[in-house]
Design a protein around this motif. Structure first.
Motif, PDB file in Angstrom:
ATOM      1  N   PHE A 148      28.971  31.908  36.965  1.00 59.15           N
ATOM      2  CA  PHE A 148      30.431  31.883  36.827  1.00 59.15           C
ATOM      3  C   PHE A 148      31.144  32.016  38.176  1.00 59.15           C
ATOM      4  O   PHE A 148      32.232  31.452  38.357  1.00 59.15           O
ATOM      5  N   SER A 149      30.558  32.736  39.112  1.00 62.18           N
ATOM      6  CA  SER A 149      31.163  32.774  40.448  1.00 62.18           C
ATOM      7  C   SER A 149      31.088  31.403  41.109  1.00 62.18           C
ATOM      8  O   SER A 149      32.026  30.988  41.827  1.00 62.18           O
ATOM      9  N   TRP A 183      33.766  29.199  39.439  1.00 60.43           N
ATOM     10  CA  TRP A 183      35.092  29.523  40.005  1.00 60.43           C
ATOM     11  C   TRP A 183      35.239  28.914  41.397  1.00 60.43           C
ATOM     12  O   TRP A 183      36.283  28.353  41.729  1.00 60.43           O
ATOM     13  N   SER A 184      34.180  29.010  42.195  1.00 63.13           N
ATOM     14  CA  SER A 184      34.236  28.471  43.551  1.00 63.13           C
ATOM     15  C   SER A 184      34.353  26.952  43.544  1.00 63.13           C
ATOM     16  O   SER A 184      34.997  26.363  44.415  1.00 63.13           O
ATOM     17  N   PHE A 198      35.893  25.031  41.202  1.00 60.60           N
ATOM     18  CA  PHE A 198      37.243  24.610  40.810  1.00 60.60           C
ATOM     19  C   PHE A 198      38.314  25.057  41.802  1.00 60.60           C
ATOM     20  O   PHE A 198      39.390  24.466  41.850  1.00 60.60           O
ATOM     21  N   ASN A 199      38.005  26.107  42.570  1.00 60.40           N
ATOM     22  CA  ASN A 199      39.002  26.622  43.509  1.00 60.40           C
ATOM     23  C   ASN A 199      38.612  26.387  44.962  1.00 60.40           C
ATOM     24  O   ASN A 199      39.220  26.969  45.857  1.00 60.40           O
TER      25      ASN A 199
END
Length: 320
Positions: A197-198, A201-202, A204-205
């Motif tokens: 999940f990290s 997140w990385s 998409f961001n």
């Protein structure tokens, strides 16, 4: 539950429960059960510890190699359904040992484990191939659109690994959290989910780091270890099942009214059996009369027949 109460019936217990008397003249029962869902030594310790805490349970031994549980209890004080219920409440499944059912379960478990391992291995190769240009790009630079594409493709492969290959870790971790007894599956699941999940997140961001390659490799290596452990366990189980196949289905019993043929499962202590030359010995016993040679190669590896006479022990499954 009602399903477990069926195991209290004498007819259901007959194939796998043995009844004996202990030193206190109490009727004691012993059964061999197969436990599903065991993933590490902590699982075996937990099951043994829980059953040993029950009153009137006289002996508990779980073989971590074969996942077979041998349990003895005072029959007048404890029902077999209570033992099944305790194991079920821990999140594991117990069922009576059966060579046929064990073989079917072994085949199905092998197929599923191989599919999970093969998928994790394939995804790991693809993600590592995609990770190389990302590592090089960190040093020499990479166009943003290429970096986004490589990260997205890595995320796709890692997602399949997490949803399918790593599912056994998550299922076992949920079971452990419900029963409030932790095993290795809990930290393993936390590590996989946090890294995944990290990385999502990385992706998409446009964060600095992704760990999809670590997720896939970690899952693949864990599954590899468990796969070889499972293969070794299956070999041990299959060897035991092959020994059971040596046992004949019928025996000749000597009675005052004459010789009769009975099923091997109906042999009782103190029965007098007749073993003719060339026949298999249907149960462990002692020679009462006669002299012969017995082939025990299938059990001991001794290729020469062993002489047997009055008072000598016999092993079930060997040949007269």
């Amino acid at each position: 539950s009602e399903e477990f109460k069926l195991y209290d019936e004498a007819a259901i217990q007959k194939p796998f429960v043995i009844h004996t008397e202990n030193n206190q003249q109490q009727l004691e029962a012993e059964a061999i059960l197969v436990i599903s869902g065991i993933s590490c030594a902590a699982c075996a310790w937990l099951i043994e510890h829980r059953l040993q805490q029950l009153e009137h349970i006289t002996k508990v031994n779980l073989n971590l190699t074969t996942h077979r549980l041998m349990v003895s209890w005072i029959e007048s004080e404890v029902n077999l359904s209570q033992i099944f219920e305790e194991i079920h409440q821990l999140g594991y499944q117990a069922h009576p040992f059966s060579a046929t059912a064990s073989e079917q379960h072994r085949i199905q478990e092998s197929k599923t484990a191989f599919r999970r391992l093969a998928l994790a291995g394939f995804a790991t190769m693809q993600v590592m191939m995609l990770a190389v240009p990302l590592y090089v790009g960190e040093l020499r630079g990479i166009l943003e659109q290429y970096e986004i594409f490589l990260r997205s493709a890595s995320m796709l492969f890692a997602t399949v690994v997490v949803l399918y290959s790593a599912r056994p870790f998550f299922s076992a971790a949920i079971r452990d959290l419900k029963t409030r007894h932790l095993t290795m599956d809990v930290p393993v699941s936390i590590a996989i989910l946090l890294a995944y999940f990290s990385s999502v997140w990385s992706t998409f961001n446009q964060g600095p780091e992704i760990y999809f390659d670590s997720v896939c490799m970690f899952t693949f290596f864990l599954l590899t270890g468990r796969f070889f452990e499972m293969r070794a366990r299956h070999r041990m189980t299959q060897a035991g099942n092959n020994l059971l196949d040596l046992m004949p289905s019928a025996a000749t019993k000597s009675t005052p009214e004459g010789d009769i043929v009975i099923a091997s499962s109906d042999i009782q202590v103190d029965d007098l059996l007749i073993i003719k030359p060339g026949q298999q010995i249907p149960a462990d016993g002692i020679v009462e009369q006669g002299h012969s040679a017995v082939d025990e190669a299938a059990l001991t590896g001794e290729y020469l027949p062993i002489d047997k006479s009055q008072g000598d022990p016999l092993i079930g499954g060997t040949h007269n």
